[in-house]
Write an enzyme that holds these catalytic residues in place. Structure first.
Site, PDB file in Angstrom:
ATOM      1  N   ALA A   1      25.498  29.810  45.071  1.00 41.60           N
ATOM      2  CA  ALA A   1      26.621  28.730  45.016  1.00 41.60           C
ATOM      3  C   ALA A   1      26.774  28.260  46.616  1.00 41.60           C
ATOM      4  CB  ALA A   1      28.008  29.309  44.628  1.00 41.60           C
TER       5      ALA A   1
ATOM      6  N   THR B   1      34.299  30.343  51.887  1.00 42.90           N
ATOM      7  CA  THR B   1      33.327  30.788  50.830  1.00 42.90           C
ATOM      8  C   THR B   1      33.677  30.402  49.579  1.00 42.90           C
ATOM      9  OG1 THR B   1      31.981  32.565  50.369  1.00 42.90           O
ATOM     10  CG2 THR B   1      34.214  33.282  50.517  1.00 42.90           C
ATOM     11  N   ASN B   2      32.984  31.125  48.538  1.00 41.99           N
ATOM     12  CA  ASN B   2      33.428  30.604  46.921  1.00 41.99           C
ATOM     13  C   ASN B   2      33.500  31.961  45.988  1.00 41.99           C
ATOM     14  OD1 ASN B   2      30.594  31.063  46.066  1.00 41.99           O
ATOM     15  ND2 ASN B   2      30.492  29.271  47.382  1.00 41.99           N
ATOM     16  N   ARG B   3      33.609  31.932  44.990  1.00 43.19           N
ATOM     17  CA  ARG B   3      33.946  33.130  43.933  1.00 43.19           C
ATOM     18  C   ARG B   3      32.486  33.680  43.798  1.00 43.19           C
ATOM     19  NH1 ARG B   3      37.517  31.828  39.559  1.00 43.19           N
ATOM     20  NH2 ARG B   3      37.241  34.034  39.167  1.00 43.19           N
ATOM     21  N   SER B   4      31.262  33.156  43.831  1.00 50.05           N
ATOM     22  CA  SER B   4      30.053  33.761  43.392  1.00 50.05           C
ATOM     23  C   SER B   4      29.982  35.118  43.788  1.00 50.05           C
ATOM     24  CB  SER B   4      28.842  32.983  44.075  1.00 50.05           C
ATOM     25  OG  SER B   4      27.833  33.479  43.609  1.00 50.05           O
TER      26      SER B   4
END
Ligand code: CTP
Length: 403
Positions: free
Chosen positions: A277, A210-213
């Site tokens: 994102a 995943t990502n930091r959004s």
């Protein structure tokens, strides 16, 4: 600024134990900038006092004794005439019946009758009373007159009984009040899709990429579109953030699921704001079973995830209603150059570009600094703002494409 800033809200409080929660509602409305005038019925005064409300609103709270005071002739119609919205929370079966039948025997019911603005009712009563045919008939009468209802909710009541009749929580009533005030907004009759948060690409049944959004900017955009009167479809991964009241939420996890949800919603939407994102890469093969340590360090092979805006751009010819598409560009270098390239390749009306290397803007924080770049070459560098203000600005600009 919120949709409640400077609005005159009348809060009618009636004789239910849920009256203590009305103080929280009055406080929340005041914190959002509303001028809150409270009217307590004599029943409400048995549970809470005018002072409770005066303390949180900073304004006089009215009781029946005021009806017979020196200013009664102004008060009995004056309060209703000024108000943008009358909220009755909690509303007992008795007050519900009175307003359905036009009775005007106390300051609150007189005000309800003399009122020009909208009315929002949050019933609170025992389940049997709410289900009673007399109450149900009164609800129907009021609904026919376009009175809005917030609840009641199902759950445990003070009597110990369980059922439908609990007053909605103040935060939910607040959301319903925002919707009531938004009904004549510029996006009334329009549907806007907002995507929010990151996506999750599974590696095996327990792990994902995943990502930091955080989803904060997307949720703020959904709220801003609701405040402008739009019907909102919020496509998001489960963020844990409070859902904006009134939005149709579609929960997704992967980029593929988000693509499918967005394409379906685009068939009936006027605008799309892609704040999510979205993963650019996903696993080439997702393991059906949990990867085990004993099998050694796995070699992860990635493949391209679908480009949602790219796909929408290709489908734009057949999406007759869709008039405006807005993208985001999160960049850590060459902000303008990269954003312009995305604006063109994804055929956007405009793009909100932000520098994610800045400490005070971008992921997880409450503020953002974006530059809006338009397809016709115009640029608009916005100062550092809260994510709510960025959202209001983007929604206002989007509205320009739908007028
Ligand atoms: N986006 C999308 N589908 C993807 C990736 C991104 O629709 N698979 C959207 C985002 O929601 C955003 C815009 O495209 O509105 C730009 O996203 P960004 O991640 O900045 O750009 P990418 O297209 O991923 O390009 P790059 O990897 O070169 O930064």
């Amino acid at each position: 600024m919120t949709i409640l800033s400077g609005k005159h809200i009348l809060l009618g409080v009636t004789g239910s134990i849920a009256a203590y929660k009305a103080a929280d509602l009055a406080s929340k409305l005041t914190q959002q900038g509303a001028l809150v005038d409270v009217i307590l019925t004599s029943g409400a005064e048995k549970f809470v006092t005018a002072l409770t409300f005066q303390s949180v609103t900073g304004r006089k709270a009215f009781v029946d004794a005021d009806l017979w005071g020196g200013e009664a002739h102004i008060l009995h119609v004056g309060l209703g005439h000024q108000a943008d919205l009358l909220i009755i929370a909690p509303c007992t079966a008795n007050t519900l019946a009175k307003i359905a039948h036009g009775l005007a025997d106390n300051l609150l019911t007189i005000t309800a009758l003399a009122m020009n603005g909208s009315l929002l009712v949050a019933p609170a009563m025992d389940a049997g009373m709410y289900e009673h045919p007399a109450t149900q008939e009164n609800v129907r009468i009021l609904q026919e007159r376009s009175v809005r209802f917030a609840g009641p909710a199902d759950g445990r009541m003070a009597s110990g009984l369980s059922g439908k009749g609990r007053m909605l929580e103040p935060a939910e009533i607040l959301g319903q009040a925002r919707l009531a005030l938004a009904k004549n907004g510029k996006l009334n009759g329009r549907r806007i899709i907002v995507t929010a948060g990151g996506t999750q690409e599974p590696i095996d049944p327990v792990r994902y990429i995943t990502n930091r959004s955080s989803g904060k900017q997307g949720y703020a955009l959904a709220q801003a579109a609701l405040d402008a009167g739009a019907a909102v479809t919020l496509v998001t991964h489960p963020t844990g953030l409070a859902t904006p009241i009134g939005a149709d939420v579609v929960e997704v996890r992967t980029a593929q699921e988000m693509l499918e949800a967005v394409l379906k919603a685009c068939e009936t939407a006027d605008g799309l704001i892609m704040a999510a994102a979205v993963a650019d890469f996903r696993m080439k093969h997702v393991s059906e079973h949990k990867l085990k340590k004993r099998d050694g360090i796995p070699q992860i092979e990635l493949s391209a995830a679908p480009d949602i805006l790219g796909t929408v751009a290709q489908a734009r010819g057949s999406l007759k209603k869709l008039k405006v598409v807005v993208g985001f560009a999160a960049e850590s270098r060459d902000l303008e150059e990269n954003a312009v390239a995305k604006l063109k390749s994804k055929q956007l009306n405009f793009i909100a570009a932000n520098d994610i290397s800045a400490q005070d803007a971008g992921f997880a924080v409450d503020s953002n600094r974006v530059t809006l770049l338009y397809a016709d070459g115009r640029q608009d560098a916005l100062p550092l703002m809260s994510k709510d203000q960025v959202a209001e600005t983007i929604v206002a600009r989007l509205t320009g494409f739908l007028e």
